[in-house]
Write a protein that holds these residues in place. Structure first.
Motif, mmCIF file in Angstrom:
data_model
loop_
_atom_site.group_PDB
_atom_site.id
_atom_site.type_symbol
_atom_site.label_atom_id
_atom_site.label_comp_id
_atom_site.label_asym_id
_atom_site.label_seq_id
_atom_site.Cartn_x
_atom_site.Cartn_y
_atom_site.Cartn_z
ATOM 1 N N GLY A 345 19.099 -22.422 19.245
ATOM 2 C CA GLY A 345 19.807 -23.580 19.774
ATOM 3 C C GLY A 345 21.211 -23.764 19.256
ATOM 4 N N ASP A 346 21.755 -22.790 18.508
ATOM 5 C CA ASP A 346 23.117 -22.920 17.986
ATOM 6 C C ASP A 346 24.168 -22.527 19.013
ATOM 7 O OD1 ASP A 346 22.414 -23.894 15.500
ATOM 8 O OD2 ASP A 346 22.116 -21.903 14.665
ATOM 9 N N GLY A 347 23.770 -21.923 20.143
ATOM 10 C CA GLY A 347 24.719 -21.597 21.204
ATOM 11 C C GLY A 347 25.291 -20.200 21.127
ATOM 12 N N LYS A 348 24.583 -19.272 20.479
ATOM 13 C CA LYS A 348 25.108 -17.909 20.349
ATOM 14 C C LYS A 348 25.165 -17.193 21.695
ATOM 15 C CE LYS A 348 20.608 -15.831 19.373
ATOM 16 N NZ LYS A 348 20.552 -15.223 20.719
ATOM 17 N N THR A 349 24.167 -17.392 22.555
ATOM 18 C CA THR A 349 24.130 -16.679 23.838
ATOM 19 C C THR A 349 25.256 -17.147 24.752
ATOM 20 O OG1 THR A 349 21.738 -16.401 23.648
ATOM 21 C CG2 THR A 349 22.691 -16.145 25.836
ATOM 22 N N VAL A 350 25.475 -18.449 24.837
ATOM 23 C CA VAL A 350 26.582 -18.969 25.641
ATOM 24 C C VAL A 350 27.908 -18.501 25.054
ATOM 25 C CG1 VAL A 350 27.729 -21.063 26.428
ATOM 26 C CG2 VAL A 350 25.242 -20.949 26.404
ATOM 27 N N THR A 351 27.997 -18.462 23.727
ATOM 28 C CA THR A 351 29.234 -18.016 23.085
ATOM 29 C C THR A 351 29.547 -16.566 23.413
ATOM 30 O OG1 THR A 351 28.936 -19.592 21.268
ATOM 31 C CG2 THR A 351 30.393 -17.725 20.872
ATOM 32 N N ILE A 352 28.554 -15.666 23.289
ATOM 33 C CA ILE A 352 28.823 -14.248 23.540
ATOM 34 C C ILE A 352 29.095 -14.003 25.018
ATOM 35 C CG2 ILE A 352 26.419 -13.534 23.905
ATOM 36 C CD1 ILE A 352 27.026 -11.021 22.294
#
Length: 564
Positions: A345-352
């Motif tokens: 839930g830290d947003g790594k997928t949206v970030t990458i």
């Protein structure tokens, strides 16, 4: 000091809605309470401590003692015994608690005067309340003379009366002697009369001195420092004016203060990382980018691809900042990065995903690999098929490929279908594929190393980005980065990631000598981070431009409708 002030300002900005709401509710409640109160009347009485002000030359010691005693009598005036006695003697229809709440006692500044006042809806009762309390306060003081003192006063008064009679007689005798001396001619007779005259004069002086001594004695007995006297009886002072506006403002201020105290408590209990300074100090890692919070919480994954959907937005600009910092750290050559996070839930997928878009838009050929074989999401963002993907490729041996087919475009069909093109030119995605039973072993296999070497040597790929599971959830990220010697980028979410979790994730990667390029602080509130003038101007410019575009589109649609 300035830093603390800035932090408090940011705190107020972030919680301004709560402070304003609390002030509004408290002010409204205070206004309703004030408007519903009955009209109040006030009565006052003044009591003097000591009788020194009646003396022509009072000493400073008497005045100072009276002022100190006045403070004690103020406390005594609101004691339970005095109030209960006032209720009993005056037959007042009020309880001790109510009388204490409505009564106030204070010392007039720099004097020995005590002012008693009370408020009550009944104007007659409020005067009786003050009057009875004043009487009971006097009864509890040593105001009256003791029997011994009264006997001394009576004796002194009787002596003064006797001496006054004697003095009058002596004065008459003196007048008679004056007349006899004036008519006498015999020297011996004159001498005898003069001797009598002098004797009467001595008697007069002695009587006057005794009268003065007895008078001073009476004055000393009656003039005492510890004595109370009502100098102004209880009277109605009038109706108490109700200031509803002041009450409302005071209630609002109290509500705002309580809300701010609650905010301080919440912030004290909140141990999450919120700002760049906290992240840098906690992890001792450079911050590659600060991604503001954007979109709605229920927005689909495809809507969060803001670098492609809204390339002129401030958030897209932050992703371009991340791209610049990463490419600068690559020092030339083919750039390869693993993107991970401490927890889910830290947003790594949206970030990458947004990072890959900015790189592809810049002209690089990007291969985005979803190596999160536990909870894959990249295929949802790009609308790709997840029927085949990385797990499919890892089940195949790339060593069987001839050297002439090292290009992505020359792969056999059963290999090539695992690599999907996106709507963004230059961006290819390898979805996760089916979920294996042992993701860590699959990612650490020899096939994974061979495929990585294949991708790295392919002339069709400039940048490789790999999305991996959270470090604290699984060992996949550490295994993949360690085996393939790939630098990592850690994504943490502001207001969600705790320092302890971020430190454990960093230490777990560092223990395997994995190069951590830096961190991305995701979902940062603009009020928390306190963007400067440039960011504020950028937001203003972007949204003004967006509003102008919407108006232009609306006007164009209306014109088209009219033409039709």
């Amino acid at each position: 000091m300035e830093t603390e002030l800035v932090q408090y300002i940011r705190l107020v900005r972030r919680w301004l809605w709560l402070i304003v709401l609390a002030a509004f509710l408290a002010g409204g409640a205070a206004y309703l309470q004030a408007s519903r109160q009955l009209d109040l009347y006030q009565a006052r009485a003044t009591i003097s401590v000591g009788t020194y002000f009646q003396a022509p030359n009072p000493t400073s010691g008497e005045i100072y003692t009276g002022m100190q005693l006045a403070q004690n009598y103020v406390i005594l005036a609101k004691s339970h015994s005095v109030l209960q006695a006032a209720i009993d003697e005056g037959n007042l229809p009020i309880s001790v608690g109510a009388l204490s709440a409505s009564l106030s006692a204070s010392v007039v500044n720099q004097t020995t005067f005590i002012q008693l006042s009370a408020t009550h809806p009944d104007p007659i009762l409020v005067v009786q309340m003050v009057d009875e309390v004043a009487k009971q306060l006097i009864l509890n003081s040593p105001t009256n003379l003791t029997p011994e003192q009264q006997a001394q006063v009576d004796l002194a008064n009787s002596e003064i009366a006797r001496l006054n009679v004697q003095l009058e007689q002596s004065r008459q005798r003196l007048a008679a002697l004056d007349a006899q001396i004036a008519t006498a001619t015999d020297p011996q007779e004159i001498e005898r009369l003069n001797e009598q005259y002098n004797t009467v004069i001595s008697q007069i002086n002695e009587a006057s001195s005794n009268i003065a001594w007895f008078t001073d004695t009476i004055a000393r007995l009656q003039q005492r420092t510890n004595a109370l006297e009502i100098v102004e009886p209880a009277r109605l002072a009038g109706q108490v004016a109700r200031n509803e506006f002041q009450t409302t403002i005071l209630g609002a201020l109290v509500g705002a203060a309580l809300a701010f105290g609650l905010v301080l408590l919440i912030e004290y209990l909140d141990d999450t990382i919120r700002t760049v300074d906290q992240a840098t100090q906690t992890l001792s890692l450079p911050t590659l980018a600060v991604i503001p919070k954007f979109g709605k919480s229920r927005a689909s994954y495809s809507e969060r691809l803001i670098a492609y959907r809204q390339p002129d937005s401030p958030v897209a600009e932050e992703y371009r900042t991340l791209r610049t910092n990463l490419m600068f750290s690559a020092n030339g050559g083919k750039a390869v990065f693993i993107v991970t996070s401490p927890g889910p839930g830290d947003g790594k997928t949206v970030t990458i995903a947004n990072l890959a878009v900015t790189m592809a838009v810049a002209g690089w050929r990007v291969l985005l690999i979803d190596a999160d074989l536990r909870r894959p999401r990249l295929h949802d963002i790009f609308g790709a098929e997840n029927r085949v993907g990385l797990s499919t490729l890892l089940a195949l041996d790339p060593g069987d490929l001839p050297a002439s087919e090292m290009s992505l475009h020359r792969l056999p069909p059963h290999y090539a279908e695992c690599i999907q093109e996106t709507e963004i030119p230059g961006l290819s995605v390898i979805a996760s594929g089916y979920i294996p039973l042992n993701p860590a072993e699959v990612l650490g296999s020899a096939n994974m190393q061979q495929w990585f070497r294949f991708f790295r040597s392919s002339p069709d790929i400039d940048i490789i980005l790999i999305d991996t599971p959270p470090v604290l959830i699984a060992a996949d990220s550490a295994v993949l980065a360690s085996n393939l010697d790939i630098p990592a980028v850690m994504v943490i979410e502001a207001g969600r990631t705790r320092p302890g979790g971020a430190l454990r994730a960093r230490d777990r990667l560092a223990s395997l000598e994995i190069d951590i390029k830096g961190l991305v602080l995701n979902a940062v509130s603009r009020r928390d981070e306190g963007y400067g003038y440039g960011h504020d101007y950028y937001y203003y410019y972007y949204y003004k431009k967006q509003e102008a575009g919407e108006k232009s589109a609306s006007n164009g649609g209306a014109a088209t409708t009219r033409r039709r």
